[in-house]
Design a protein around this motif. Structure first.
Motif, mmCIF file in Angstrom:
data_model
loop_
_atom_site.group_PDB
_atom_site.id
_atom_site.type_symbol
_atom_site.label_atom_id
_atom_site.label_comp_id
_atom_site.label_asym_id
_atom_site.label_seq_id
_atom_site.Cartn_x
_atom_site.Cartn_y
_atom_site.Cartn_z
ATOM 1 N N VAL A 41 5.726 28.216 -29.622
ATOM 2 C CA VAL A 41 6.557 27.049 -29.319
ATOM 3 C C VAL A 41 5.817 26.091 -28.396
ATOM 4 C CG1 VAL A 41 8.671 26.275 -28.177
ATOM 5 C CG2 VAL A 41 8.724 28.270 -29.698
ATOM 6 N N LEU A 42 5.147 26.623 -27.370
ATOM 7 C CA LEU A 42 4.387 25.767 -26.462
ATOM 8 C C LEU A 42 3.278 25.036 -27.204
ATOM 9 C CD1 LEU A 42 4.076 28.081 -23.318
ATOM 10 C CD2 LEU A 42 5.448 25.991 -23.537
ATOM 11 N N GLY A 43 2.673 25.726 -28.180
ATOM 12 C CA GLY A 43 1.615 25.100 -28.966
ATOM 13 C C GLY A 43 2.118 23.927 -29.763
ATOM 14 N N LEU A 44 3.384 23.987 -30.184
ATOM 15 C CA LEU A 44 3.954 22.877 -30.942
ATOM 16 C C LEU A 44 4.106 21.633 -30.086
ATOM 17 C CD1 LEU A 44 6.799 24.588 -33.007
ATOM 18 C CD2 LEU A 44 4.564 23.830 -33.837
ATOM 19 N N PHE A 45 4.421 21.829 -28.816
ATOM 20 C CA PHE A 45 4.705 20.685 -27.945
ATOM 21 C C PHE A 45 3.463 20.154 -27.238
ATOM 22 C CE2 PHE A 45 8.940 22.461 -28.424
ATOM 23 C CZ PHE A 45 9.681 21.316 -28.645
ATOM 24 N N PHE A 46 2.521 21.035 -26.938
ATOM 25 C CA PHE A 46 1.356 20.609 -26.181
ATOM 26 C C PHE A 46 0.165 20.430 -27.125
ATOM 27 C CE2 PHE A 46 4.099 22.581 -23.063
ATOM 28 C CZ PHE A 46 4.076 21.646 -22.056
ATOM 29 N N VAL A 47 0.318 19.473 -28.036
ATOM 30 C CA VAL A 47 -0.757 19.126 -28.955
ATOM 31 C C VAL A 47 -1.783 18.300 -28.189
ATOM 32 C CG1 VAL A 47 -1.332 17.900 -31.084
ATOM 33 C CG2 VAL A 47 0.849 19.108 -30.892
ATOM 34 N N PRO A 48 -3.079 18.550 -28.368
ATOM 35 C CA PRO A 48 -4.089 17.748 -27.652
ATOM 36 C C PRO A 48 -3.915 16.266 -27.934
ATOM 37 C CG PRO A 48 -5.098 19.665 -28.722
ATOM 38 C CD PRO A 48 -3.679 19.612 -29.180
ATOM 39 N N LEU A 49 -4.025 15.434 -26.895
ATOM 40 C CA LEU A 49 -3.819 14.002 -27.039
ATOM 41 C C LEU A 49 -4.835 13.363 -27.966
ATOM 42 C CD1 LEU A 49 -2.960 12.986 -23.367
ATOM 43 C CD2 LEU A 49 -1.382 13.253 -25.297
ATOM 44 N N SER A 50 -6.008 14.011 -28.135
ATOM 45 C CA SER A 50 -7.040 13.446 -28.982
ATOM 46 C C SER A 50 -6.586 13.348 -30.429
ATOM 47 C CB SER A 50 -8.319 14.292 -28.893
ATOM 48 O OG SER A 50 -8.062 15.625 -29.297
ATOM 49 N N HIS A 51 -5.528 14.073 -30.804
ATOM 50 C CA HIS A 51 -5.047 14.043 -32.174
ATOM 51 C C HIS A 51 -4.127 12.847 -32.430
ATOM 52 C CE1 HIS A 51 -5.759 18.656 -32.783
ATOM 53 N NE2 HIS A 51 -6.872 17.961 -32.593
ATOM 54 N N ALA A 52 -3.701 12.168 -31.369
ATOM 55 C CA ALA A 52 -2.816 11.018 -31.541
ATOM 56 C C ALA A 52 -3.621 9.827 -32.060
ATOM 57 C CB ALA A 52 -2.145 10.674 -30.222
ATOM 58 N N PHE A 53 -3.085 9.156 -33.074
ATOM 59 C CA PHE A 53 -3.785 8.017 -33.664
ATOM 60 C C PHE A 53 -3.360 6.730 -32.978
ATOM 61 C CE2 PHE A 53 -3.989 4.619 -36.945
ATOM 62 C CZ PHE A 53 -5.364 4.598 -37.099
ATOM 63 N N ASP A 54 -4.353 5.996 -32.474
ATOM 64 C CA ASP A 54 -4.116 4.701 -31.842
ATOM 65 C C ASP A 54 -4.257 3.629 -32.913
ATOM 66 O OD1 ASP A 54 -4.028 2.372 -30.397
ATOM 67 O OD2 ASP A 54 -5.704 2.866 -29.069
ATOM 68 N N ARG A 55 -3.183 2.948 -33.242
ATOM 69 C CA ARG A 55 -3.204 1.949 -34.302
ATOM 70 C C ARG A 55 -4.004 0.700 -33.921
ATOM 71 N NH1 ARG A 55 1.532 2.651 -37.854
ATOM 72 N NH2 ARG A 55 1.682 0.379 -38.087
ATOM 73 N N GLY A 56 -4.309 0.550 -32.654
ATOM 74 C CA GLY A 56 -5.114 -0.583 -32.222
ATOM 75 C C GLY A 56 -4.363 -1.897 -32.171
ATOM 76 N N GLU A 57 -3.039 -1.834 -32.156
ATOM 77 C CA GLU A 57 -2.245 -3.056 -32.161
ATOM 78 C C GLU A 57 -2.133 -3.634 -30.754
ATOM 79 O OE1 GLU A 57 1.323 -1.708 -34.007
ATOM 80 O OE2 GLU A 57 0.533 -1.967 -36.044
ATOM 81 N N ALA A 58 -2.131 -4.955 -30.677
ATOM 82 C CA ALA A 58 -2.131 -5.634 -29.384
ATOM 83 C C ALA A 58 -0.754 -5.699 -28.748
ATOM 84 C CB ALA A 58 -2.684 -7.046 -29.551
ATOM 85 N N GLY A 59 0.286 -5.607 -29.552
ATOM 86 C CA GLY A 59 1.637 -5.790 -29.032
ATOM 87 C C GLY A 59 2.120 -7.218 -29.164
ATOM 88 N N PHE A 60 1.239 -8.095 -29.615
ATOM 89 C CA PHE A 60 1.611 -9.473 -29.948
ATOM 90 C C PHE A 60 0.653 -9.960 -31.024
ATOM 91 C CE2 PHE A 60 -1.684 -9.982 -26.782
ATOM 92 C CZ PHE A 60 -2.370 -11.147 -27.122
ATOM 93 N N ALA A 61 1.043 -10.987 -31.756
ATOM 94 C CA ALA A 61 0.249 -11.448 -32.893
ATOM 95 C C ALA A 61 -0.435 -12.770 -32.577
ATOM 96 C CB ALA A 61 1.125 -11.593 -34.132
#
Length: 309
Positions: free
Chosen positions: A11-31
């Protein structure tokens, strides 16, 4: 270890996924809009002819700075940038929240610099002078980026660098020439985002073939109107695990074959039905003696499909 402890670790493994696996979409937050092209990302590559003026639409009260060229404001949301004679200029747009968009703008060498198919000793070959079926996307480029190693690592979008799209043709005196379409970068970013949503944790795509000079394109027996010579096409595959220069086993059947390319093809075909998708070509290829399976995408402006059975 008892069963309770094993379950707790799981269960802990499910929640504590390494942050390196998160995909950064590279969006600025404004266009930001440049001559009508909507740019949602923190970084984007563009091109301009010497002396051209690009019109930017930005959020009110944004700050706009240019590393070269002339920049002036024309209203609360509109700015104009005049390109210098050569080189690359970076425009930095900062909104009131401190968020930043950087535009890497390459000033092109005029196509008139190409004489008898050669520019500065680099063999370009010759573009068809008549556009395919009259389509504007098949007009010969007005100019080309003069590429030296100093530009290799420049980002054309959040997850793609200029060096990934260079022609395989050898440089002459440390220089190559190329062109790219920013619309292609937008399409590749959308594909990469969707792959990550599907659980394929890729930080970029392996670009097997990006820009090709007409000379190189002819030397490999490709069609004279290939979208690659216009900088608007990419042949690519997913190479994450292992990173070995080959398509990954995306469908998990233990083999690397055309079915893996078909999985990506089908995903992109689904994207093509969504609002805002940039219309173009989509092809699927299997393995040969010189390459593994891959997918082709382009931004020709009209629909074309091939390869998928």
């Amino acid at each position: 270890m008892n069963k309770g402890a094993v379950l707790l670790c799981f269960v802990l493994g499910l929640f504590f996924v390494p942050l390196s696996h998160a995909f950064d979409r590279g969006e600025a937050g404004f266009a930001v809009s440049v001559d009508g092209l909507q740019i949602p990302f923190r970084v984007m590559g563009l091109t301009a002819m010497p002396g051209d003026t690009l019109t930017l639409s930005v959020p009110p009260k944004s700050r706009v700075k240019a590393s070269s060229g002339r920049i002036n404001q024309d209203g609360p949301k509109r700015w104009h940038w005049r390109a210098p004679d050569k080189g690359m200029s970076t425009l930095k747009i900062t909104d009131t929240a401190g968020r930043v968009v950087e535009l890497n703008i390459f000033v092109l060498r005029r196509a008139a610099s190409v004489r008898n198919g050669v520019i500065d000793g680099y063999r370009m070959g010759n573009y068809p002078q008549e556009a395919y079926r009259g389509f504007e996307a098949y007009e010969p480029p007005e100019g080309f980026i003069e590429v030296t190693p100093a530009l290799f690592d420049v980002y054309l979008s959040p997850h793609f660098q200029l060096k990934q799209f260079l022609c395989k043709q050898a440089a002459v005196d440390g220089k190559q020439f190329m062109v790219f379409r920013p619309e292609l970068m937008l399409k590749l970013e959308t594909i990469l985002q969707k792959l990550n949503e599907r659980g394929i944790a890729a930080d970029t795509l392996f670009i097997m073939s990006g820009y090709r000079t007409p000379h190189y394109n002819h030397s490999i027996g490709n069609r004279k109107y290939s979208r690659h010579i216009y900088g608007g096409a990419a042949d690519f595959f997913v190479d994450v695990s292992p990173r070995d220069g080959r398509m990954d086993d995306l469908n998990g059947d233990g083999r690397i074959d055309r079915k893996d390319a078909a999985l990506v093809y089908d995903m992109i075909e689904g994207l093509s039905r969504e609002h805002g998708w940039l219309t173009g070509g989509l092809g699927e290829y299997g393995s040969s003696s010189s390459h593994g399976p891959f997918v082709h995408v382009d931004v020709r402006g009209h629909r074309a499909r091939w390869g998928k059975k």
